[in-house]
Design an enzyme around this catalytic site. Structure first.
Site, mmCIF file in Angstrom:
data_model
loop_
_atom_site.group_PDB
_atom_site.id
_atom_site.type_symbol
_atom_site.label_atom_id
_atom_site.label_comp_id
_atom_site.label_asym_id
_atom_site.label_seq_id
_atom_site.Cartn_x
_atom_site.Cartn_y
_atom_site.Cartn_z
ATOM 1 N N TYR A 19 9.994 -0.302 8.461
ATOM 2 C CA TYR A 19 8.641 -0.782 8.761
ATOM 3 C C TYR A 19 7.999 0.114 9.828
ATOM 4 O O TYR A 19 6.850 0.532 9.701
ATOM 5 C CB TYR A 19 8.717 -2.227 9.257
ATOM 6 C CG TYR A 19 7.383 -2.903 9.378
ATOM 7 C CD1 TYR A 19 6.862 -3.645 8.321
ATOM 8 C CD2 TYR A 19 6.634 -2.804 10.540
ATOM 9 C CE1 TYR A 19 5.628 -4.257 8.427
ATOM 10 C CE2 TYR A 19 5.408 -3.412 10.653
ATOM 11 C CZ TYR A 19 4.915 -4.145 9.588
ATOM 12 O OH TYR A 19 3.692 -4.750 9.702
ATOM 13 N N HIS B 3 5.494 -10.331 10.129
ATOM 14 C CA HIS B 3 6.330 -10.139 8.940
ATOM 15 C C HIS B 3 7.797 -10.273 9.342
ATOM 16 O O HIS B 3 8.211 -9.744 10.389
ATOM 17 C CB HIS B 3 6.164 -8.731 8.347
ATOM 18 C CG HIS B 3 4.796 -8.406 7.844
ATOM 19 N ND1 HIS B 3 4.268 -8.961 6.703
ATOM 20 C CD2 HIS B 3 3.860 -7.557 8.315
ATOM 21 C CE1 HIS B 3 3.057 -8.460 6.502
ATOM 22 N NE2 HIS B 3 2.786 -7.609 7.459
ATOM 23 N N GLU C 119 -6.207 -7.217 8.944
ATOM 24 C CA GLU C 119 -5.732 -6.746 7.641
ATOM 25 C C GLU C 119 -5.490 -7.957 6.747
ATOM 26 O O GLU C 119 -4.962 -8.988 7.204
ATOM 27 C CB GLU C 119 -4.471 -5.882 7.779
ATOM 28 C CG GLU C 119 -4.137 -5.195 6.463
ATOM 29 C CD GLU C 119 -3.167 -4.018 6.579
ATOM 30 O OE1 GLU C 119 -2.540 -3.830 7.634
ATOM 31 O OE2 GLU C 119 -3.037 -3.280 5.573
ATOM 32 N N HIS D 186 -5.050 -9.856 13.851
ATOM 33 C CA HIS D 186 -5.219 -8.627 13.055
ATOM 34 C C HIS D 186 -5.975 -8.977 11.775
ATOM 35 O O HIS D 186 -5.651 -9.968 11.110
ATOM 36 C CB HIS D 186 -3.825 -8.074 12.731
ATOM 37 C CG HIS D 186 -3.780 -6.811 11.951
ATOM 38 N ND1 HIS D 186 -4.796 -5.892 11.916
ATOM 39 C CD2 HIS D 186 -2.791 -6.290 11.154
ATOM 40 C CE1 HIS D 186 -4.443 -4.877 11.158
ATOM 41 N NE2 HIS D 186 -3.236 -5.097 10.679
ATOM 42 N N HIS E 228 0.811 -1.225 0.000
ATOM 43 C CA HIS E 228 0.000 0.000 0.000
ATOM 44 C C HIS E 228 0.849 1.284 0.000
ATOM 45 O O HIS E 228 0.757 2.146 0.877
ATOM 46 C CB HIS E 228 -1.111 -0.004 1.043
ATOM 47 C CG HIS E 228 -0.786 -0.256 2.489
ATOM 48 N ND1 HIS E 228 0.189 0.417 3.177
ATOM 49 C CD2 HIS E 228 -1.358 -1.085 3.373
ATOM 50 C CE1 HIS E 228 0.194 0.019 4.430
ATOM 51 N NE2 HIS E 228 -0.715 -0.908 4.570
ATOM 52 N N ASP F 4 1.864 -7.088 13.767
ATOM 53 C CA ASP F 4 2.625 -6.077 13.018
ATOM 54 C C ASP F 4 3.797 -5.495 13.829
ATOM 55 O O ASP F 4 4.804 -5.069 13.241
ATOM 56 C CB ASP F 4 1.704 -4.929 12.594
ATOM 57 C CG ASP F 4 0.936 -5.253 11.314
ATOM 58 O OD1 ASP F 4 1.395 -6.111 10.542
ATOM 59 O OD2 ASP F 4 -0.124 -4.643 11.097
ATOM 60 N N ASP G 256 -3.427 -9.107 4.725
ATOM 61 C CA ASP G 256 -2.154 -9.832 4.592
ATOM 62 C C ASP G 256 -2.011 -10.889 5.689
ATOM 63 O O ASP G 256 -1.155 -11.768 5.587
ATOM 64 C CB ASP G 256 -0.945 -8.888 4.579
ATOM 65 C CG ASP G 256 -0.939 -7.863 5.699
ATOM 66 O OD1 ASP G 256 -2.017 -7.483 6.172
ATOM 67 O OD2 ASP G 256 0.161 -7.444 6.096
ATOM 68 N N HIS H 24 -1.488 -1.988 14.073
ATOM 69 C CA HIS H 24 -1.541 -0.812 13.232
ATOM 70 C C HIS H 24 -2.954 -0.387 12.857
ATOM 71 O O HIS H 24 -3.175 0.695 12.306
ATOM 72 C CB HIS H 24 -0.642 -1.165 12.041
ATOM 73 C CG HIS H 24 -0.989 -0.944 10.648
ATOM 74 N ND1 HIS H 24 -1.138 -1.876 9.663
ATOM 75 C CD2 HIS H 24 -1.141 0.252 10.049
ATOM 76 C CE1 HIS H 24 -1.360 -1.325 8.516
ATOM 77 N NE2 HIS H 24 -1.376 -0.053 8.712
#
Ligand code: FEO
Length: 390
Positions: A191, A222, A80, A78, A24, A163, A82, A144
């Site tokens: 990051y 990640h 999101e 989370h 993004h 995250d 991903d 996040h």
């Protein structure tokens, strides 16, 4: 693809995205990983899923250890995509699995993406016994998204941090003791600057909430897993959250005929003379997401644009928009630029830098057409004087 054992009964079953180059708007030159973790206990548990196109990779890693249909618990730290994109797929295989997510935002966000998969909301401090192990859930809202939480597992003292502490860094090595550690720190910093920085205050609260825990392993969603270098990454996060400065000054510009560039170098000379470490970024070549990683701890920022059709150049507007959104630590700024006629851009840059609450070091610097050597020397002297007089 095989699961990778990271502790007795605990496996990494995520996916490696070697080709990711944009997340993004964030340039991910080292790719990324979508980390998921499998815990073999009385309740077989999956922590997080992966981005949807990588669901088969995760499934094959899980299948190398157990029958995926036997998963009892899925924790979604989370929503999101991903980390949750493969959730409906996993639920279709592990039909009896119960999905745990943060009470309120976690359930709401998952339902918005995937409909009702039968979520169970968990609140701060709530625990879930897996058998020999226990998970404790700690909400970390805005690190996040509003729904973020972390899961802490005893007796191994593993923090599944989602995250937080992550890096967009594709690697076949899973641990900080195996990987290219300097690269991991570079990517952790980038990051934080691009993903976590807007929520520094909330991140500080999350660090406070985790302060009492004994942590022997941090498993982010990640990048690499932190083991021996946990004190180092925690110390870095504390310094970033505290908005600590270093002795750098960043100079960001675009240029049409090298005049604004010449002004940038005059400002560079002034910063050097003041004992600072300047860094120059021509927006024609440098990506916003790299610049903000260096800007995060810089004391000063100078931004220059020629005037193009009564405006600053679009590349500069793009940078200012991105910089403003990150809501980072406040700096003294210098706006500058060359022009042929009109000359609106330096004032526009100045306004753009005021909105993230930076403060002008000196009036905007404007020069028509090609700056002479004398004019460049004057810029250098004026900037140096402004630096000395503050
Ligand atoms: Fe890696 Fe906020 O997702």
């Amino acid at each position: 693809m095989n699961a990778i054992r990271i502790a007795e009964g605990v496996y990494w079953v995520g996916a490696i995205d070697w080709n990711l180059r944009n997340f993004h708007g964030y340039e991910t030159e080292k790719g990324s990983t979508y980390n998921a973790y499998l815990i073999l206990d009385e309740k077989i548990t999956l922590i997080d899923a992966v981005k949807e196109p990588f669901k088969e990779e995760m499934l094959s890693r899980i299948s190398s250890v157990i029958d995926p249909a036997k998963i009892d618990v899925i924790v979604s730290n989370h929503a999101e995509p991903d980390h949750s994109g493969a959730l409906p797929f996993m639920k279709s295989i592990a039909k009896n699995a119960k999905i745990y997510a943060a009470f309120g935002a976690g359930i709401k966000d998952l339902a918005a993406y995937y409909g009702d998969l039968g979520y169970i909301g968990v609140k701060a401090g709530e625990t879930l016994s897996l058998g020999k192990r226990t998970l404790t859930f700690v909400p970390t809202p805005m690190v996040h998204w509003p729904d973020n939480m972390v899961s802490y597992m005893t007796p191994e003292n593993i923090l599944f941090s989602n995250d937080a502490f992550g890096q967009h860094y594709a690697s076949d090595e899973r641990l900080d003791t195996e990987c290219d550690l300097p690269e991991a720190y570079i990517q952790a910093r980038k990051y934080y600057a691009n993903i976590v920085q807007p929520y520094g205050m909330q991140t500080g609260k999350a660090l406070d909430a985790l302060a009492g825990l004994k942590i022997d392993m941090i498993c982010p969603s990640h990048g690499i897993i932190w083991t021996e270098h946990i004190p180092d990454i925690l110390a870095l996060y504390k310094s970033w959250v505290a908005n600590e400065y270093d002795e750098t000054a960043i100079i960001v510009y675009d240029t049409m005929w090298h005049s604004t560039e010449a002004m940038a170098h005059a400002i560079e000379n002034a910063f050097l003379a003041a004992g600072l470490k300047p860094r120059l970024y021509n927006l024609h070549y440098c990506h916003n997401s790299d610049i903000v990683a260096d800007a995060m701890t810089a004391k000063y920022i100078a931004v220059g644009s020629p005037t193009l059709n009564n405006n600053m150049m679009p590349s500069v507007a793009s940078f200012l928009t991105y910089f403003k959104g990150l809501n980072g630590n406040k700096k003294k700024f210098i706006a500058f630029g060359s022009y042929g006629w009109g000359g609106q851009s330096p004032d526009q840059v100045s306004e753009g830098l005021k909105s993230p609450k930076c403060e002008a070091l000196m009036p905007a610097i404007k020069l028509a057409y090609k700056p002479s050597d004398e004019q460049l020397k004057k810029i250098e002297a004026d900037v140096l004087e402004a630096l000395k007089n503050q």
